[in-house]
Design a protein around this motif. Structure first.
Motif, short mmCIF file in Angstrom:
data_model
loop_
_atom_site.label_atom_id
_atom_site.label_comp_id
_atom_site.label_asym_id
_atom_site.label_seq_id
_atom_site.Cartn_x
_atom_site.Cartn_y
_atom_site.Cartn_z
N UNK A 171 10.01 -0.66 -3.39
CA UNK A 171 8.48 0.25 -2.03
C UNK A 171 8.05 1.19 -3.48
N UNK A 172 7.51 1.03 -4.78
CA UNK A 172 7.20 1.93 -5.50
C UNK A 172 5.88 1.90 -5.35
N UNK A 173 5.10 2.41 -4.51
CA UNK A 173 4.04 1.75 -3.99
C UNK A 173 2.77 2.32 -4.99
N UNK A 174 2.70 3.77 -5.46
CA UNK A 174 1.66 4.03 -6.76
C UNK A 174 2.04 2.85 -8.29
N UNK A 175 3.82 2.17 -8.38
CA UNK A 175 2.99 1.42 -9.84
C UNK A 175 2.48 0.22 -9.16
N UNK A 176 3.01 -0.06 -7.37
CA UNK A 176 1.81 -1.27 -7.20
C UNK A 176 0.64 -1.33 -7.35
N UNK A 177 -0.19 -0.36 -6.54
CA UNK A 177 -1.71 0.60 -7.15
C UNK A 177 -2.05 -0.30 -8.84
N UNK A 178 -1.69 0.20 -9.06
CA UNK A 178 -1.65 0.52 -10.75
C UNK A 178 -1.67 -1.22 -10.91
N UNK A 179 -0.48 -1.60 -10.92
CA UNK A 179 -0.66 -3.00 -10.80
C UNK A 179 -0.85 -4.21 -9.81
N UNK A 180 -1.74 -3.44 -8.44
CA UNK A 180 -3.04 -4.40 -8.61
C UNK A 180 -4.22 -3.96 -9.07
N UNK A 181 -5.13 -3.08 -9.44
CA UNK A 181 -5.61 -2.61 -10.36
C UNK A 181 -5.98 -3.63 -11.55
#
Length: 319
Positions: A171-181
């Motif tokens: 549930x590391x949503x900022x990291x999720x955002x970075x990976x999705x980008x």
């Protein structure tokens, strides 16, 4: 300066093919350090915007504070194309702004203009509505190069999926955002349009939804992206195979023992040239050995080099 391995491979393959000398930096800090150590070695900088340790805007500002780099051309590369993003790039001191996925002829024309090399005009008259043809235009029409980069994309995207799964579970949503980008950029560059659109939608949800909502939204996204990427990757490979079958150009015959020797050497050292050589082998080997050669090509395209070496040695014994 680019942190993603697939984008590094794309830039290196394309630009060295045009005669450029390419030096890679894995983030903004690494790039700034290399420039400071070798201030006379670089004619232009391609600057990714989102990188770990130091982003592109910060790196550009640091370089512009140094009189040695006051006139060094710096070109932004980003999937964000809003006027606000463009303004931020220019305010930081960047000369140009290139949108991802990158269009290769446009990149070359921009770099040649900024470095005062002979310009290469981008031919607007050759625009096409065929999806595969549009992708290949971005790669200068180089089918062999595109096939190589597709293989590298598959490996890079698989690693990103594993990272995404771990970040979602934590549930590391900022990291999720970075990976999705990052995944959005690589899928766009590779020409997987449906995959790109799906990631854009996930990125939007990740920005707008609460953590509790994201647990539901992202629950199955790794499986969905895995299936979608595999399906679209296979579609493109089939289209490329059909394009090769339609080609009426004769295949240049190469001395078979020499070809086999070069292919074995390339496979043993993991050289991507092996894909081209395996394709040449399929094109000119006799029909009785076609199945074995096709299996060899598939192993090579999937970067299963050890299996390909074993397959090639077995084939060589039969010839």
């Amino acid at each position: 300066m680019e942190d993603n391995s697939f984008n590094q491979a794309v830039a290196t393959e394309l630009l060295t093919g045009e005669g450029a000398e390419v030096t890679l930096a894995v983030d903004g800090q690494d790039g700034v350090n290399q420039l400071r150590q070798h201030p006379e070695a670089f004619d232009v900088v391609l600057m990714d915007m989102q990188m770990p340790k130091m982003d592109g805007l910060t790196a550009t500002r640091l370089l512009r504070q140094d009189p040695r780099f006051a006139d060094l051309p710096i070109v932004a590369m980003t999937a964000n194309v809003s006027q606000q993003d463009r303004d931020a790039c220019h305010e930081a001191g960047m000369n140009e702004h290139l949108a991802k996925p990158l269009d290769f002829p446009e990149v070359v024309a921009t770099l040649q203009r900024l470095t005062a090399r002979a310009p290469v005009p981008v031919n607007e008259a050759n625009q096409t509505t065929d999806p595969l043809a549009k992708i290949l235009q971005r790669f200068g029409g180089n089918v062999a190069l595109y096939r190589k980069l597709l293989v590298e994309f598959k490996q890079s995207f698989t690693e990103s999926l594993q990272q995404l799964d771990a970040a979602i579970n934590a549930q590391q949503w900022p990291q999720v955002q970075t990976i999705l980008h990052t995944m959005k950029g690589t899928s766009g560059t590779a020409g997987l349009v449906s995959l790109y659109d799906a990631i854009v939608e996930l990125e939007r949800h990740n920005k707008q939804q609460s953590p509790s909502e994201l647990q539901v939204t992202m629950a199955d996204c790794v499986a969905q992206l895995t299936n979608l990427s595999a399906h679209e990757y296979q579609q493109i490979q089939q289209q490329l195979a059909g394009k090769a079958e339609q080609s009426t150009s004769p295949v240049a015959q190469v001395d078979l023992p020499q070809l086999l020797s070069e292919l074995l050497e390339s496979l043993q050292v993991g050289n991507m040239k092996a894909i081209d050589l395996a394709e040449q082998l399929v094109a000119q080997i006799d029909e009785s050995h076609q199945d074995a050669a096709q299996q060899l090509l598939q192993m090579t395209e999937n970067l299963q080099f050890e299996l390909a070496v074993a397959q090639l040695k077995e084939l060589m014994e039969q010839l």
